[in-house]
Write a protein that holds these residues in place. Structure first.
Motif, PDB file in Angstrom:
ATOM      1  N   LEU A   1       0.834  -1.144   0.152  1.00  0.00           N
ATOM      2  CA  LEU A   1      -0.010  -0.115  -0.157  1.00  0.00           C
ATOM      3  C   LEU A   1       0.745   1.264   0.068  1.00  0.00           C
ATOM      4  O   LEU A   1       0.682   2.185  -0.778  1.00  0.00           O
ATOM      5  CB  LEU A   1      -0.962   0.044   1.439  1.00  0.00           C
ATOM      6  CG  LEU A   1      -1.720   1.280   1.298  1.00  0.00           C
ATOM      7  CD1 LEU A   1      -2.905   1.094   0.469  1.00  0.00           C
ATOM      8  CD2 LEU A   1      -2.028   1.741   2.952  1.00  0.00           C
ATOM      9  N   HIS A   2       2.306   1.097   0.702  1.00  0.00           N
ATOM     10  CA  HIS A   2       2.904   2.502   1.195  1.00  0.00           C
ATOM     11  C   HIS A   2       3.563   2.694  -0.261  1.00  0.00           C
ATOM     12  O   HIS A   2       4.028   3.621  -0.729  1.00  0.00           O
ATOM     13  CB  HIS A   2       3.851   2.344   2.161  1.00  0.00           C
ATOM     14  CG  HIS A   2       2.826   2.472   3.515  1.00  0.00           C
ATOM     15  ND1 HIS A   2       2.095   1.681   3.638  1.00  0.00           N
ATOM     16  CD2 HIS A   2       2.997   3.519   4.263  1.00  0.00           C
ATOM     17  CE1 HIS A   2       1.636   2.008   4.865  1.00  0.00           C
ATOM     18  NE2 HIS A   2       1.996   3.128   5.210  1.00  0.00           N
ATOM     19  N   VAL A   3       3.844   1.366  -0.977  1.00  0.00           N
ATOM     20  CA  VAL A   3       4.586   1.665  -2.214  1.00  0.00           C
ATOM     21  C   VAL A   3       3.609   2.253  -3.225  1.00  0.00           C
ATOM     22  O   VAL A   3       4.122   3.237  -4.021  1.00  0.00           O
ATOM     23  CB  VAL A   3       5.022   0.179  -3.132  1.00  0.00           C
ATOM     24  CG1 VAL A   3       5.622   0.296  -4.234  1.00  0.00           C
ATOM     25  CG2 VAL A   3       6.012  -0.329  -1.995  1.00  0.00           C
ATOM     26  N   PHE A   4       2.445   1.989  -3.296  1.00  0.00           N
ATOM     27  CA  PHE A   4       1.441   2.600  -4.320  1.00  0.00           C
ATOM     28  C   PHE A   4       1.040   3.883  -3.926  1.00  0.00           C
ATOM     29  O   PHE A   4       1.076   4.728  -4.739  1.00  0.00           O
ATOM     30  CB  PHE A   4      -0.003   1.886  -4.335  1.00  0.00           C
ATOM     31  CG  PHE A   4       0.186   0.535  -5.217  1.00  0.00           C
ATOM     32  CD1 PHE A   4       0.421   0.505  -6.600  1.00  0.00           C
ATOM     33  CD2 PHE A   4       0.269  -0.674  -4.534  1.00  0.00           C
ATOM     34  CE1 PHE A   4       0.553  -0.623  -7.228  1.00  0.00           C
ATOM     35  CE2 PHE A   4       0.524  -1.921  -5.222  1.00  0.00           C
ATOM     36  CZ  PHE A   4       0.476  -1.711  -6.651  1.00  0.00           C
ATOM     37  N   LEU A   5       1.022   4.322  -2.746  1.00  0.00           N
ATOM     38  CA  LEU A   5       0.549   5.487  -2.275  1.00  0.00           C
ATOM     39  C   LEU A   5       1.798   6.585  -2.182  1.00  0.00           C
ATOM     40  O   LEU A   5       1.478   7.868  -2.316  1.00  0.00           O
ATOM     41  CB  LEU A   5       0.033   5.650  -1.004  1.00  0.00           C
ATOM     42  CG  LEU A   5      -1.253   4.793  -0.831  1.00  0.00           C
ATOM     43  CD1 LEU A   5      -2.409   5.084   0.398  1.00  0.00           C
ATOM     44  CD2 LEU A   5      -2.262   5.249  -1.992  1.00  0.00           C
TER      45      LEU A   5
END
Lengths: 715, 268
Positions: free
Chosen positions: A611-615
Motif C-alpha cells: 500500500l505504501h509503495v502505491f501511495l
C-alpha cells in the motif's frame, strides 16, 4: 517431507513429459529450431538490403573538374579510388542529368528521392569551376530520404566518397601553392568506437535474448504444469495420486521439480542453440570482406562467452523455479487443459511488460529494478550477455535472493492450492453475477474469507489511485484536506465490506475493548521500534536512493505550518484509525481464515507494505512491512484494533513531531546524546541496538508467552 | 476396521449456498465383510468414500479407518487402504507394470517384496500378457484390471470400491465382482458403493441405503426386507426413497421461511 516419495513422483512426472510429444516439441525442438531460423532470417534480411540497387543521380556533372576525378573513366560510375574497394563503388549506380533539364528543378529532385526513383541526388553547382579556381568554399547538396534505409546508406557512402574527393582537391591546391603536406588539414577527426566486439555483438543479443530466454523458461514451465495438473484432472489420474500415501506437499514438490527441469531445460537449450547459431554466423562472417552489411549483422550476433552462459544458467534456475511454482498453482485451479490455457494469457500479459523493460533504451539495472520480479533477472541477463560483469556481479545477490524468495512464496501458494478441496474438486457450475452476489450476502459467515481480504486490498489500491489521479487533475494536490479524504477512502472499504459480507462486522474489524496492558505494550513497542525504523529507513535510502526529482515533488507536497494539533490529527491519528481498520481489521481477519497465524501476519504486513509503495515511495516498503508485522501480532494477541491504533499513531506522531522534539532536546542540551544527526533524525548507534533488542523481546513475549487460550477463537 | 460416526460434509455453491452433501452418516464394517452403500447418483456415496480415503475432510462427525482417524492421521489411513473409483484413472503414458510398480513404491514396499507382490497380483488378475502395454492403448477391461492391481498391490487390510463396475461391459463387470468376492474371502474389510441392486444382492452381507445425503436404512439385507415388509432390494429401495421425499416435502411445507437448501455452513 518424505524425499523418496518426492523423487519417485518427480521421476514419474519427468518420464511422463518425455513421453508426451507436445511437451517435447515445446521444450526441446522448438528452441533448437528457433535460433537457426532467426539467424538465417537475419542474414537473408541483410542480404536483401545489400541486393537492392542504389541509384545516384548526379545533376550538372558537366561542371565537375577534370582533376581530381569524381567519376570513373567512362563517366558511368563513381571513381573507385574514392572507395575501400572497386566492388563497393560498383554498388552505386550513377545516372547523369544536365542541370538545365527537368532535374534542374529542386522539386523534381525531391520528388525522385521521395518516390524512390533515385536513392540520392547529388547536385553539382554551376559555379563549381570558378569557385574551384578561386579556392572558395563550395556547397554540394545531396537529396536523400533518411527514413528509407537504402537512401540513408547511399547517402552515407556518397558522403564518404565526397570526403575523400575533397581531400584530393585540398591536395591539388597544396601542390599548386607548394605548401607542406598537412597544411590545409591540420586536424583530422578519427572515430574511435569504444565498444569491444563483444559489446557490439552483445548489444543486439542483450536486447533480444533476455526477452526470449525469460519467455522460453515461462513457456517451458507452463505446458508441463498444465499437463501435470489440469491434464491429470482431465484424464482422471489426479485422484489416483491423491489417495496414495504421498502427502500433498510431496506431490507438489515432485511435480514442481519436474516442471522446473522442463523449464530449465528449455532455457538452457535456448542458450545453447543461440550460442551455436551465433558461432556459425560469426564464422560465416569471416568469409565476407569489408563493410558488408551481412558481415556486420553476423558480427553483431557473436554469441555470449562461456562465462556469461554459465552465470546465466545459475540465474535462470531460480527464475524457472518461480515460474514453475506459479504455473503449478494456476494449473491446480484449472479443471481441464483448456481452462489451463486460459490462465496463460493473463500470466503472459503480466510478464511481458516486466520483460519488455530490457528492450527499452536507458533502462539500466538499479537496486529497484533488481528486486522487481522477472525484470531484475531479465536486466541482469542483459548485463551478462553484454559482458558488463562489473554491473552484473554487483547486482547478482540483489537479484538472486529476491527471486529465490518469490519462488519460495509461489511454491507455498502452489502447496496451498493442492490442499484446497475447492481448487482440486471444483465442478463446473453455471456462473451468474446476480446469484453470485446474492450468495455472497446470503451465505456470509462471521468472518471474511481470504479472497475477500485480498479483494479489499485491491479495492483500496484502486480507489486510492483513482482518488490521487482526480486530485492531480483538479490541481488540489497536497493539503491536509486531501490527505484526510484519501484516508477516509481507506476506511470506507473495510467498513462497507465488513457490514455487507460478514454477520459479525464488529468482531471482524476487531472493534472490541482491549486489556490495558496491551496499550502499554503497544506504546513500549512504538518507542523501542522508533530508532530501528529510523535506521532502517536510512539504510534503505542508502541502498535505494530517492531520486532528486522525486525529492523535489515530495518537497512541493510538504505542508505549510498549520499548527501541530491539526497536523498530528490528520497525519498521525487519522491514518492510524483508517489503515488499522483496513489492514489489521478486515484484511488480517480475512487472511487468518484457514491459515496459520504466522502466514496471516506476514501476508497482511506485505500488503500493508505494498500500500505504501502505491501511495508514496517504493522505499517505504521495508519499514511499512516491518511495522505491519508488529501491528499484526498486536492485533491478534490483543483481539482488538485499538492497541494497534495507538502504536500506529505514536509511530506517525514521532515523524510529524520530530522537529519540535529535537528542538526541545537541543534546549536541554540532550540532542547529541540521542542523535548522531539531529537534523536527519539519525540515532546514535547504541540507541538503535537497544531499540532493536527491546522491540525484539517485546515481540517474542507477545508471540510466545501470550498465546490465547483455545476458547478465544483464534487459531 | 471402519467406523463412521455422524459424518457430515457441507459444500458451498453459488446457486444453492451451503449444501449438505452428507448428513449424519454412521456405519461400521468389519474384516471379511463387504458393506454395500446403495444409492442413486448424487446421493452422497462418493463424498462419503472420499472422506474415508482422506482426500476430503469431513465438516462434522468422525471416521476411523484401520485404527486411524481420517482427519488426524490421513497418511497412516492412506497407507492402509486401497481405493478405487471412477475418478481414479490410470496414466496414459505408463505401462501396466510401470504403473503398479510406481504405486507400490509410493506405498513404501521394499523392492523384493514389491516384485513378489506384483508377480502374484499380475498372475491373479491374468494381466501378464499386457504388462508392457501403455495405458492409452488398453481396452476398458485392461484398464480396470490395472486399477484393481494398483488398489491391492500393497496388500491393504481395507478396500474401498466406489462404483467399480460403472461403464463396464458385463464380461468385465463379472471379473471385477468375482475378484472383490475373492478379496473378501482373504479377510479384507471392503466397502462397496453402487447403484445396482443386483450387485448388492450378490456381494454384500450388509447394506446401507443412502439418499439425499443421509442413510435411510441399514442392516443385513434379509433383516431389512423383513422389517420393511418388502419382497426384494429394489422394492425396498423405492419405498425408502418415497418416504424420504415425502419427509423432505413435509419439511419445506412446515417452515417456508427456513430455506431448505440452506442447511447451515461448516462450524468456524
Amino acid at each position: 517431507m518424505n524425499w523418496s516419495n518426492i523423487l519417485l513422483i518427480f521421476r514419474r512426472e519427468g518420464m511422463d513429459q518425455l513421453r508426451d510429444r507436445r511437451t517435447l516439441f515445446m521444450v526441446v525442438f522448438f528452441p533448437i529450431l528457433l535460433y537457426p531460423l532467426i539467424g538465417a532470417g537475419v542474414l537473408q534480411f541483410a542480404a536483401a538490403i545489400q541486393e537492392r540497387p542504389r541509384l545516384v543521380v548526379i545533376v550538372g556533372a558537366e561542371h565537375l573538374p577534370k582533376a581530381p576525378p569524381l567519376l570513373d573513366a567512362e563517366g558511368k560510375g563513381l571513381n573507385p579510388d574514392l572507395f575501400d574497394s572497386a566492388a563497393e563503388a560498383a554498388r552505386l549506380e550513377v545516372a547523369l542529368q544536365p542541370d538545365d533539364g527537368p532535374w534542374g528543378e529542386p522539386a523534381r529532385r525531391e520528388q525522385a528521392v521521395r518516390n524512390g526513383d533515385a536513392s540520392a541526388v547529388l547536385v553539382v553547382p554551376a559555379d563549381l569551376p570558378e569557385q574551384f579556381r578561386a579556392k572558395g568554399d563550395v556547397a554540394i547538396p545531396i537529396h536523400y530520404k533518411s527514413v528509407d534505409e537504402t537512401s540513408q546508406v547511399t547517402y552515407l557512402r556518397l558522403r564518404e566518397a565526397l570526403d575523400r574527393w575533397k581531400r584530393g582537391i585540398v591536395e591539388e591546391r597544396r601542390k599548386q601553392d607548394n605548401l607542406p603536406a598537412g597544411y590545409a588539414q591540420p586536424i583530422e577527426v578519427k572515430a574511435l568506437d569504444a565498444a569491444t566486439a563483444q559489446e557490439v555483438g552483445g548489444n543486439v543479443w542483450g536486447r533480444i535474448f533476455p526477452f526470449l530466454l525469460v519467455l522460453m523458461s515461462l513457456t517451458g514451465a507452463f505446458y508441463p504444469a498444465v499437463d501435470l495438473c489440469a491434464g491429470e484432472k482431465e484424464r482422471g489420474t489426479m485422484e489416483t495420486l491423491l489417495i496414495s500415501p504421498a502427502g500433498r506437499a510431496e506431490i507438489v514438490m515432485g511435480k514442481f521439480l519436474a516442471v522446473l527441469v522442463a523449464s530449465v531445460t528449455t532455457a538452457v537449450l535456448n542458450l545453447i542453440s543461440m550460442g551455436v547459431t551465433g558461432l556459425q554466423l560469426a564464422q560465416r562472417a569471416s568469409g565476407f570482406g569489408g563493410a558488408d552489411p551481412a558481415r556486420q549483422a553476423a558480427a553483431a550476433l557473436a554469441p555470449p562467452t562461456l562465462q556469461s552462459a554459465l552465470w546465466m544458467i545459475v540465474l535462470l534456475i531460480p527464475l524457472a523455479a518461480f515460474f514453475s511454482a506459479i504455473c503449478l498453482a494456476l494449473a491446480a485451479m484449472a479443471r481441464s487443459m483448456k481452462e489451463g490455457q486460459y490462465y496463460m494469457t493473463p500470466l503472459y500479459l503480466i510478464c511481458l511488460p516486466l520483460i519488455f523493460l530490457t528492450m527499452a533504451p536507458g533502462i539500466e539495472l538499479n537496486p529497484f529494478y533488481s528486486i522487481v520480479p522477472v525484470t531484475g533477472v531479465a536486466l541482469l541477463l542483459r548485463a551478462l550477455i553484454v559482458g558488463d560483469y562489473a554491473t552484473a556481479f554487483r547486482y547478482f545477490p540483489l537479484v538472486l535472493i529476491p527471486t529465490l524468495v518469490y519462488a519460495w512464496l509461489a511454491l507455498r501458494w502452489a502447496v496451498e492450492q493442492f490442499q484446497d478441496e475447492e481448487a482440486l474438486f471444483r465442478e463446473s457450475e453455471r456462473f451468474s453475477l446476480g446469484s453470485w452476489v446474492r450468495s455472497l450476502i446470503r451465505d456470509r459467515g462471521p468472518r471474511p474469507t481470504s479472497t475477500q481480504a485480498v479483494l479489499a486490498f485491491a479495492v483500496i489500491i484502486t480507489a486510492s489511485w483513482l482518488f490521487a489521479q482526480a486530485t492531480l487533475a483538479t490541481g488540489s494536490v497536497g493539503g491536509l484536506g486531501s490527505v484526510a479524504a484519501g484516508q477516509s477512502l481507506i476506511l470506507l472499504v473495510p467498513l462497507g465490506m465488513a457490514f455487507l459480507l460478514t454477520t459479525d462486522p464488529l468482531g471482524t474489524l476487531r472493534l472490541r475493548r482491549a486489556d490495558a496492558r496491551y496499550f502499554a505494550l503497544a506504546a513500549a513497542m512504538a518507542v523501542t521500534l522508533n530508532p530501528v525504523v529510523a535506521e532502517l529507513s536510512r539504510l534503505v535510502q542508502w541502498v535505494f536512493p530517492v531520486s532528486g526529482a522525486t525529492q523535489e515533488v515530495l518537497k512541493s507536497l510538504m505542508f505549510g505550518d498549520l499548527g501541530l494539533l491539526p497536523t498530528i490529527l490528520v497525519l498521525a491519528v487519522l491514518p492510524a484509525i483508517c489503515e488499522e481498520t483496513a489492514f489489521r481489521g478486515f484484511i488480517l481477519t480475512g487472511l487468518q481464515s484457514g491459515r496459520r497465524t504466522r502466514s496471516a501476519i506476514v501476508l497482511s504486513a506485505l500488503l500493508f507494505g505494498f500500500l505504501h509503495v502505491f501511495l508514496s515511495l517504493f522505499q517505504q516498503l521495508f519499514n511499512a512491512t516491518l511495522l505491519g508485522v508488529f501491528l499484526g501480532l498486536l492485533a491478534i494477541r490483543s483481539r482488538s484494533l485499538w492497541p494497534g491504533v495507538l502504536f500506529h499513531a505514536l509511530n506517525n506522531g514521532f515523524a510529524v513531531g520530530m522537529a519540535a522534539w529535537v528542538a526541545w532536546l537541543s534546549r536541554i542540551g540532550a540532542a547529541n546524546l540521542v542523535y548522531l544527526d539531529p537534523k536527519e533524525g539519525v540515532y546514535q548507534k547504541p540507541w538503535v541496538a537497544a531499540g532493536a533488542v527491546a522491540s525484539a523481546m517485546l515481540f517474542a513475549y507477545l508471540w510466545k508467552h501470550d498465546r490465547p487460550g483455545p476458547d478465544s477463537g483464534e487459531t | 476396521m471402519i467406523q463412521v460416526e455422524h459424518l457430515g460434509k457441507s459444500f458451498h455453491d453459488y446457486q444453492r449456498g451451503w449444501v449438505e452433501a452428507v448428513r449424519d452418516v454412521s456405519f461400521e464394517c468389519r474384516p471379511g465383510e463387504i458393506f454395500g452403500l446403495l444409492g442413486p447418483n448424487g446421493a452422497g456415496k462418493t463424498t462419503t468414500l472420499r472422506i474415508l480415503s482422506t482426500i476430503l475432510r469431513p465438516t462434522a462427525g468422525r471416521a476411523v479407518v484401520a485404527g486411524y482417524d481420517v482427519v488426524e492421521h490421513p497418511e497412516e489411513v492412506r497407507r492402509r487402504i486401497g481405493f478405487m473409483s471412477a475418478g481414479t484413472g490410470i496414466y496414459d503414458r505408463m505401462t501396466a507394470w510401470e504403473l503398479v510398480e510406481y504405486f507400490g513404491r509410493l506405498y513404501g514396499l521394499p523392492k523384493a517384496r514389491l516384485r513378489e507382490r506384483m508377480e502374484t497380483v499380475f498372475g491373479w488378475l491374468k494381466m501378464d500378457d499386457f504388462r508392457d502395454v501403455l495405458g492409452s492403448k488398453m481396452s476398458t477391461g485392461m484398464k480396470q484390471k490395472v486399477s484393481i492391481a494398483r488398489t491391492i498391490v500393497h496388500d491393504p487390510p481395507v478396500l474401498i470400491f466406489d462404483e467399480p463396475t460403472s461403464g463396464l461391459d458385463i464380461l468385465v463387470q463379472r471379473v471385477v465382482l468375482d475378484k472383490i468376492l475373492e478379496l473378501r474371502d482373504l479377510g479384507k474389510t471392503i466397502v462397496f458403493s453402487t447403484h445396482s441392486m443386483s450387485e448388492v444382492q450378490r456381494l454384500c452381507s450388509r447394506v446401507a441405503i443412502i439418499y439425499r445425503g443421509a442413510l435411510q436404512a441399514q442392516g443385513p439385507i434379509d433383516e431389512l426386507l423383513a422389517s420393511h415388509g418388502q419382497p426384494d432390494v429394489e422394492e425396498l429401495f423405492f419405498a425408502l426413497v418415497e418416504r424420504a421425499d415425502a419427509l423432505a416435502r413435509a419439511d419445506s411445507d412446515a417452515d417456508v421461511d427456513a430455506s431448505p437448501a440452506r442447511a447451515g455452513g461448516p462450524t468456524p
